[in-house]
Design an enzyme around this catalytic site. Structure first.
Site, PDB file in Angstrom:
ATOM      1  N   THR A   1       0.881  -1.180   0.056  1.00 40.50           N
ATOM      2  CA  THR A   1       0.026  -0.041   0.159  1.00 40.50           C
ATOM      3  C   THR A   1       0.798   1.355  -0.058  1.00 40.50           C
ATOM      4  O   THR A   1       1.771   1.512   0.834  1.00 40.50           O
ATOM      5  CB  THR A   1      -0.880  -0.145   1.354  1.00 40.50           C
ATOM      6  OG1 THR A   1      -1.833  -1.099   1.043  1.00 40.50           O
ATOM      7  CG2 THR A   1      -1.770   1.269   1.259  1.00 40.50           C
TER       8      THR A   1
ATOM      9  N   LYS B   1      -7.519   1.920  -2.597  1.00 35.61           N
ATOM     10  CA  LYS B   1      -7.363   1.444  -1.330  1.00 35.61           C
ATOM     11  C   LYS B   1      -7.090   2.648  -0.084  1.00 35.61           C
ATOM     12  O   LYS B   1      -7.482   2.276   1.185  1.00 35.61           O
ATOM     13  CB  LYS B   1      -5.682   0.701  -1.467  1.00 35.61           C
ATOM     14  CG  LYS B   1      -5.283   0.292  -0.009  1.00 35.61           C
ATOM     15  CD  LYS B   1      -5.984  -0.905   0.750  1.00 35.61           C
ATOM     16  CE  LYS B   1      -5.314  -1.143   2.093  1.00 35.61           C
ATOM     17  NZ  LYS B   1      -4.092  -1.907   2.162  1.00 35.61           N
TER      18      LYS B   1
ATOM     19  N   LYS C   1       0.750   4.633   8.570  1.00 34.24           N
ATOM     20  CA  LYS C   1       1.401   5.007   7.278  1.00 34.24           C
ATOM     21  C   LYS C   1       0.007   4.943   6.385  1.00 34.24           C
ATOM     22  O   LYS C   1       0.087   5.903   5.487  1.00 34.24           O
ATOM     23  CB  LYS C   1       2.158   3.705   6.804  1.00 34.24           C
ATOM     24  CG  LYS C   1       2.797   3.980   5.423  1.00 34.24           C
ATOM     25  CD  LYS C   1       2.151   3.092   4.469  1.00 34.24           C
ATOM     26  CE  LYS C   1       2.153   1.677   4.855  1.00 34.24           C
ATOM     27  NZ  LYS C   1       1.807   0.936   3.510  1.00 34.24           N
TER      28      LYS C   1
END
Length: 296
Positions: free
Chosen positions: A95, A171, A241
């Protein structure tokens, strides 16, 4: 036998590698920690000492932490760009920011390599069970040609577009939802406990509703009440993150995200207080205000 490789043999990458093996692929892995490669070798795979050792792979999954790491693995000195043969496919399952994903595409343009942008959701359990949700952005022909590899590691595979970067965009949007959902669980359990409600009662009542009668809630609540805050496969640093990526995308689009912004701040506070903790450790931060623990 088709040759697959996995770069990054952490909790996620190792699970994916084992499922590729189970699906009949020959699997080679590379990780900066030699012991992770040795673990894969003990399970029937092969361990490479460098990225050059992946030269014979038909498809390579890249499961590292950051966009900078992805770009280094793909296009850095000795990277996949310089060792894979023409026609091989790189699947970025990490990701990262959509812009970083587009930079990877630019770096390998005209190289003869194929690229799939496919971040995943499902955590360590999904990686080990082969049930990951995959958000795939790739040329339709490349997507079709790599169904065997994608199906080996994923349970639900969505072709979200042909433009590289769109997978990461989906995402980032999903992580906004997940971050807010986590905070709702943490705060509701902490509130009930602070007011004197037994954890068992909270779990039973919440689980009976259409909002919380989900594996997501039940797994999270059970880990909290069993006081399992480390080494459960969902480190708080990953969510910090990921929420940072969601917030960066929101700023890029000029969109205020009120609830996601609050979730981002709470996770930032959580990792400052419990740097080795998993996501559920944030409950301990809330408990410090009331002095009451969420337990069965």
């Amino acid at each position: 036998m088709k040759n697959a490789a996995v770069v990054g043999l952490g909790n996620m990458g190792m699970g994916m590698a084992k499922n590729l093996l189970a699906a009949g692929f020959s699997v080679t892995g590379f990780d900066l920690r030699p012991e992770r490669g040795q673990l894969l070798a003990e399970g029937g795979g092969k361990s490479a000492e460098s990225l050059a050792g992946l030269a014979g792979a038909d498809v390579v999954f890249v499961m590292v932490m950051t966009g900078a790491q992805v770009l280094e693995v793909v296009a850095g000195e000795g990277g996949l760009l310089h060792c894979l043969r023409e026609g091989a496919t790189i699947i970025v399952s990490a990701t990262i920011q959509p812009a970083e994903m587009r930079a990877v595409a630019e770096a390998i343009a005209d190289s003869g390599l194929n690229l799939i942008d496919s971040p995943v959701s499902g955590g360590q359990f999904g990686a080990e069970a082969g049930t990951l949700t995959m958000m795939v952005a790739a040329d339709a022909a490349v997507f079709a040609a790599n169904q065997d590899a994608l199906n080996a590691v994923g349970g639900q595979i969505f072709h979200v577009g042909e433009e590289v970067g769109m997978g990461q965009t989906v995402k980032a949007s999903l992580q906004a939802l997940i971050g807010v959902a986590f905070v709702g669980i943490f705060e509701s359990l902490a509130l009930g406990a602070a007011a004197g409600v037994k954890g068992e009662t909270l779990f039973e009542v919440f689980s009976s509703t259409h909002v919380a009668n989900t594996p997501f809630f039940k797994n999270c609540a059970q880990l909290i009440m069993e006081r399992k805050f480390e080494d459960t496969g969902s480190h708080i640093g990953t969510m910090v993150k990921d929420l940072g990526i969601s917030m960066a995308l929101a700023r890029e689009k000029g969109l205020p995200l009120f609830a996601t912004g609050a979730a981002n701040e709470l996770f930032q506070a959580g990792i400052s207080r419990f740097p080795e903790g998993d996501n559920w450790a944030i409950v301990k931060l809330l408990e410090e205000f009331s002095g009451v623990e969420v337990q069965w």
